[in-house]
Write a protein that holds these residues in place. Structure first.
Motif, PDB file in Angstrom:
ATOM      1  N   VAL A  43       0.926  -1.358   0.098  1.00  0.00           N
ATOM      2  CA  VAL A  43      -0.128  -0.090  -0.119  1.00  0.00           C
ATOM      3  C   VAL A  43       1.079   1.104  -0.176  1.00  0.00           C
ATOM      4  N   ALA A  44       1.930   1.180   0.674  1.00  0.00           N
ATOM      5  CA  ALA A  44       2.985   2.462   0.812  1.00  0.00           C
ATOM      6  C   ALA A  44       3.502   2.620  -0.628  1.00  0.00           C
ATOM      7  N   ALA A  45       3.603   1.505  -1.484  1.00  0.00           N
ATOM      8  CA  ALA A  45       4.161   1.583  -2.839  1.00  0.00           C
ATOM      9  C   ALA A  45       3.426   2.184  -3.859  1.00  0.00           C
ATOM     10  N   THR A  46       2.343   2.227  -3.634  1.00  0.00           N
ATOM     11  CA  THR A  46       1.201   2.835  -4.689  1.00  0.00           C
ATOM     12  C   THR A  46       0.841   4.394  -4.427  1.00  0.00           C
ATOM     13  N   HIS A  47       0.283   4.851  -5.559  1.00  0.00           N
ATOM     14  CA  HIS A  47      -0.239   6.150  -5.438  1.00  0.00           C
ATOM     15  C   HIS A  47      -1.536   6.023  -4.906  1.00  0.00           C
ATOM     16  N   VAL A  48      -1.597   6.735  -3.672  1.00  0.00           N
ATOM     17  CA  VAL A  48      -2.628   6.682  -2.865  1.00  0.00           C
ATOM     18  C   VAL A  48      -4.052   7.413  -3.428  1.00  0.00           C
ATOM     19  N   ALA A  49      -5.005   6.736  -4.089  1.00  0.00           N
ATOM     20  CA  ALA A  49      -6.105   7.411  -4.816  1.00  0.00           C
ATOM     21  C   ALA A  49      -7.265   7.731  -3.739  1.00  0.00           C
ATOM     22  N   ASN A  50      -7.540   7.060  -2.651  1.00  0.00           N
ATOM     23  CA  ASN A  50      -8.308   7.401  -1.747  1.00  0.00           C
ATOM     24  C   ASN A  50      -7.690   7.290  -0.386  1.00  0.00           C
TER      25      ASN A  50
ATOM     26  N   GLN B 231      -9.300  -2.168   0.784  1.00  0.00           N
ATOM     27  CA  GLN B 231      -8.402  -2.079  -0.023  1.00  0.00           C
ATOM     28  C   GLN B 231      -8.636  -2.716  -1.340  1.00  0.00           C
ATOM     29  N   ALA B 232      -9.735  -3.607  -1.156  1.00  0.00           N
ATOM     30  CA  ALA B 232     -10.188  -4.255  -2.510  1.00  0.00           C
ATOM     31  C   ALA B 232     -11.199  -3.174  -3.271  1.00  0.00           C
ATOM     32  N   HIS B 233     -11.825  -2.622  -2.413  1.00  0.00           N
ATOM     33  CA  HIS B 233     -12.487  -1.261  -2.982  1.00  0.00           C
ATOM     34  C   HIS B 233     -11.302  -0.244  -3.840  1.00  0.00           C
ATOM     35  N   ALA B 234     -10.328   0.119  -2.988  1.00  0.00           N
ATOM     36  CA  ALA B 234      -9.372   1.061  -3.540  1.00  0.00           C
ATOM     37  C   ALA B 234      -8.772   0.386  -5.030  1.00  0.00           C
ATOM     38  N   THR B 235      -8.507  -0.871  -4.999  1.00  0.00           N
ATOM     39  CA  THR B 235      -8.118  -1.403  -6.168  1.00  0.00           C
ATOM     40  C   THR B 235      -9.098  -1.201  -7.316  1.00  0.00           C
ATOM     41  N   ILE B 236     -10.341  -1.544  -7.073  1.00  0.00           N
ATOM     42  CA  ILE B 236     -11.266  -1.526  -8.121  1.00  0.00           C
ATOM     43  C   ILE B 236     -11.325  -0.168  -8.773  1.00  0.00           C
ATOM     44  N   VAL B 237     -11.131   0.890  -7.886  1.00  0.00           N
ATOM     45  CA  VAL B 237     -11.185   2.395  -8.287  1.00  0.00           C
ATOM     46  C   VAL B 237      -9.814   2.667  -9.227  1.00  0.00           C
ATOM     47  N   SER B 238      -8.619   1.824  -8.772  1.00  0.00           N
ATOM     48  CA  SER B 238      -7.625   2.283  -9.159  1.00  0.00           C
ATOM     49  C   SER B 238      -7.257   1.748 -10.661  1.00  0.00           C
ATOM     50  N   GLU B 239      -8.241   0.909 -10.938  1.00  0.00           N
ATOM     51  CA  GLU B 239      -8.112   0.125 -12.273  1.00  0.00           C
ATOM     52  C   GLU B 239      -8.239   1.161 -13.474  1.00  0.00           C
ATOM     53  N   THR B 240      -8.931   2.202 -13.362  1.00  0.00           N
ATOM     54  CA  THR B 240      -9.009   3.061 -14.247  1.00  0.00           C
ATOM     55  C   THR B 240      -7.768   4.163 -14.557  1.00  0.00           C
ATOM     56  N   ASN B 241      -7.195   4.291 -13.149  1.00  0.00           N
ATOM     57  CA  ASN B 241      -5.993   5.227 -13.337  1.00  0.00           C
ATOM     58  C   ASN B 241      -4.571   4.813 -14.076  1.00  0.00           C
ATOM     59  N   ASP B 242      -4.069   3.795 -13.495  1.00  0.00           N
ATOM     60  CA  ASP B 242      -2.636   3.302 -13.766  1.00  0.00           C
ATOM     61  C   ASP B 242      -2.824   1.724 -13.320  1.00  0.00           C
ATOM     62  N   LEU B 243      -2.185   1.014 -14.613  1.00  0.00           N
ATOM     63  CA  LEU B 243      -2.275  -0.434 -14.609  1.00  0.00           C
ATOM     64  C   LEU B 243      -1.231  -0.997 -13.487  1.00  0.00           C
TER      65      LEU B 243
ATOM     66  N   ASN C 247      -0.323   0.721 -10.660  1.00  0.00           N
ATOM     67  CA  ASN C 247      -0.820   0.872  -9.381  1.00  0.00           C
ATOM     68  C   ASN C 247      -2.142  -0.403  -9.003  1.00  0.00           C
ATOM     69  N   TYR C 248      -2.927  -0.853 -10.252  1.00  0.00           N
ATOM     70  CA  TYR C 248      -3.825  -1.717 -10.181  1.00  0.00           C
ATOM     71  C   TYR C 248      -3.331  -3.051  -9.633  1.00  0.00           C
ATOM     72  N   PHE C 249      -2.125  -3.412 -10.183  1.00  0.00           N
ATOM     73  CA  PHE C 249      -1.323  -4.547  -9.869  1.00  0.00           C
ATOM     74  C   PHE C 249      -0.906  -4.604  -8.407  1.00  0.00           C
ATOM     75  N   ILE C 250      -0.460  -3.493  -7.975  1.00  0.00           N
ATOM     76  CA  ILE C 250       0.166  -3.582  -6.817  1.00  0.00           C
ATOM     77  C   ILE C 250      -0.755  -3.561  -5.796  1.00  0.00           C
ATOM     78  N   ASN C 251      -2.039  -2.716  -5.970  1.00  0.00           N
ATOM     79  CA  ASN C 251      -3.212  -2.866  -5.100  1.00  0.00           C
ATOM     80  C   ASN C 251      -3.882  -4.210  -5.206  1.00  0.00           C
ATOM     81  N   THR C 252      -3.787  -4.991  -6.250  1.00  0.00           N
ATOM     82  CA  THR C 252      -4.370  -6.241  -6.232  1.00  0.00           C
ATOM     83  C   THR C 252      -3.296  -7.112  -5.300  1.00  0.00           C
ATOM     84  N   ALA C 253      -2.191  -7.175  -5.437  1.00  0.00           N
ATOM     85  CA  ALA C 253      -1.429  -7.738  -4.651  1.00  0.00           C
ATOM     86  C   ALA C 253      -1.639  -7.505  -3.096  1.00  0.00           C
TER      87      ALA C 253
END
Length: 121
Positions: free
Chosen positions: A14-21, A79-91, A93-99
């Protein structure tokens, strides 16, 4: 010990991603970091031998892990919700949020298993 390792992965990812929410992922960071530190204190207390001195050690350990599993479940869902939201922003970040979501759910499961194994042991 497993919950500390998986919880540390949640915290790092989570610290490695761009925090969208910030509110959602702030809760995930708070739960993962606080749980990691308190679990580390429990581990050190166990290694020192406090469990031999107190009869209520199992109850305290089981209550802590049960409560933490509830908090981690809420963090995993957020975190799963943040992953769904990050899907449209950056691929990336999406993979990191998925992990991070995966490890959050695994950590929740490990906390639940630990709580029940201590209680029924």
């Amino acid at each position: 010990m497993g919950e500390q390792i998986f919880g540390c992965w949640v915290w790092i990812l989570v610290a490695a991603t761009h925090v969208a929410n910030p509110l959602l992922q702030g809760w995930v960071m708070y739960v993962s970091l606080t749980s990691f530190l308190i679990s580390l204190m429990f581990l050190l207390s166990y290694l020192i031998g406090f469990y031999k001195r107190y009869e209520s050690w199992r109850v305290l350990d089981s209550l802590y892990h049960g409560t933490t599993s509830i908090l981690y479940m809420s963090a995993a869902v957020l975190q799963a919700h943040a992953t769904i939201v990050s899907e449209t922003n950056d691929l990336n970040n999406y993979f990191i949020n998925t992990a991070a979501s995966f490890f959050a759910f695994v950590t929740t499961l490990v906390y639940i298993l630990h709580a029940f194994s201590i209680y029924y042991h």
